[in-house]
Design a protein around this motif. Structure first.
Motif, PDB file in Angstrom:
ATOM      1  N   THR A  63      -8.786   0.556   1.041  1.00 27.38           N
ATOM      2  CA  THR A  63      -8.335   0.814   2.405  1.00 27.38           C
ATOM      3  C   THR A  63      -8.397   2.313   2.672  1.00 27.38           C
ATOM      4  N   HIS A  85      -0.012   3.821   1.956  1.00 26.25           N
ATOM      5  CA  HIS A  85      -0.367   4.549   3.172  1.00 26.25           C
ATOM      6  C   HIS A  85       0.892   4.960   3.938  1.00 26.25           C
ATOM      7  N   SER A  87      -1.540  -1.653  -5.620  1.00 24.11           N
ATOM      8  CA  SER A  87      -2.408  -0.483  -5.543  1.00 24.11           C
ATOM      9  C   SER A  87      -2.616   0.072  -6.950  1.00 24.11           C
ATOM     10  N   CYS A 139     -11.053  -1.316   5.787  1.00 27.54           N
ATOM     11  CA  CYS A 139     -10.869  -1.944   4.491  1.00 27.54           C
ATOM     12  C   CYS A 139     -12.184  -2.587   4.069  1.00 27.54           C
ATOM     13  N   THR A 148       0.847  -1.192   0.000  1.00 24.73           N
ATOM     14  CA  THR A 148       0.000   0.000   0.000  1.00 24.73           C
ATOM     15  C   THR A 148       0.883   1.242   0.000  1.00 24.73           C
ATOM     16  N   ILE A 193      -7.235   4.105  -0.771  1.00 29.84           N
ATOM     17  CA  ILE A 193      -6.413   3.464  -1.788  1.00 29.84           C
ATOM     18  C   ILE A 193      -7.108   2.195  -2.275  1.00 29.84           C
ATOM     19  N   HIS A 247      -6.896  -1.367  -4.269  1.00 33.11           N
ATOM     20  CA  HIS A 247      -5.907  -2.409  -4.548  1.00 33.11           C
ATOM     21  C   HIS A 247      -6.548  -3.487  -5.421  1.00 33.11           C
TER      22      HIS A 247
END
Length: 289
Positions: free
Chosen positions: A120, A102, A137, A109, A100, A128, A130
């Protein structure tokens, strides 16, 4: 008629009997919970170890084959339920790690309705997306403040709702460019802690707000809602049941509360002398229907 000690009570029937007939709490616990667990042929548990810190988010895919989890280590882990829980030849099966972007804790999530992508949300204000199949991502949406909760549209795999610390409930359409401003469903003056689509009617969403409590929103009428009555308005988590006709909410420094969707007053307020929640955000969930 079977022996009373082997009689299983449905939870709501047990609560009704407790209220009407004064069933003692220890007896109710034994009838509603104890015998059920003692005679269960399928109950099991297994610790799934993989994160390096607190686990803040966990969700099943709609087909029940996978679990996604995220936490303070900023990682999204994908667990194969069959391999993780039931593979006796490989009991230490590790989860797949999805990279990720982040830069802070992951708080929430969710899988999309087709189980093709996982979203997420985190303290960094990012949502984000995925790709489930390539484990990478594919899109990043920057919101203005920490994202506490995500909910996927139950019928449209490109739509998800967000609840953030700024007090907004926003709708993201992943078909649009990442710099598109999300649709604002709610805009309140205190943190929006939780949000969920109605599983039977995605035009309806329910939210939990730290000051204004539980709200029911219609996507066709943004910024207007039905507020549910409660003795305590500070709410941290809210869920629909699978039929979409009941709402359960968790309030700070108080027990859970249950509502019928169409009625603003609670059906039942749960209470237990040793139950107390004050410091951290906690979540609630229905079991079964």
């Amino acid at each position: 008629m079977g022996d009373r000690k082997n009689t299983f009570l449905q939870t709501m029937h047990g609560l009704r009997n407790k209220e009407i007939y004064g069933t003692p709490l220890p007896q109710y616990k034994q009838e509603a919970i104890g015998h059920r667990l003692a005679h269960s042929q399928s109950l099991m548990k297994k610790d799934l170890r993989g994160h390096f810190g607190c686990v803040n988010a966990i969700e099943f895919s709609s087909n029940g084959k996978f679990i996604a989890s995220g936490g303070d280590d900023r990682r999204l882990l994908l667990w194969d339920v069959g391999q993780s829980m039931f593979d006796s030849e490989n009991p230490a099966k590790n989860p797949d790690v999805i990279d990720t972007l982040h830069i802070s804790n992951i708080n929430s999530c969710c899988f999309d309705c087709l189980d093709g992508k996982i979203a997420t949300g985190g303290n960094d204000g990012q949502v984000i997306i995925h790709d489930f199949h390539v484990h990478q991502s594919t899109a990043v949406y920057g919101l203005s403040d920490a994202v506490y909760c995500l909910s996927a549209d139950p019928q449209n795999s490109t739509i998800l709702a967000t609840a953030n610390d700024e007090g907004k409930a926003q709708i993201i359409d992943t078909r649009l460019s990442m710099d598109t401003i999300p649709f604002v469903l709610a805009d309140l003056d205190s943190a929006m802690h939780s949000i969920m689509y109605n599983p039977m009617d995605p035009r309806l969403l329910v939210t939990a707000n730290s000051k204004h409590g539980i709200g029911l929103w219609d996507i066709r009428m943004p910024l207007k809602c039905l507020n549910y009555k409660s003795t305590i308005q500070n709410c941290m988590s809210v869920r629909f049941n699978s039929l979409g006709d009941k709402i359960m909410a968790l309030r700070r420094r108080s027990g859970p509360v249950l509502y019928d969707v169409g009625k603003p007053s609670p059906i039942y307020e749960f209470d237990y002398s040793t139950y107390y929640n004050a410091c951290t955000l906690k979540s609630c969930s229905f079991a079964g229907l």
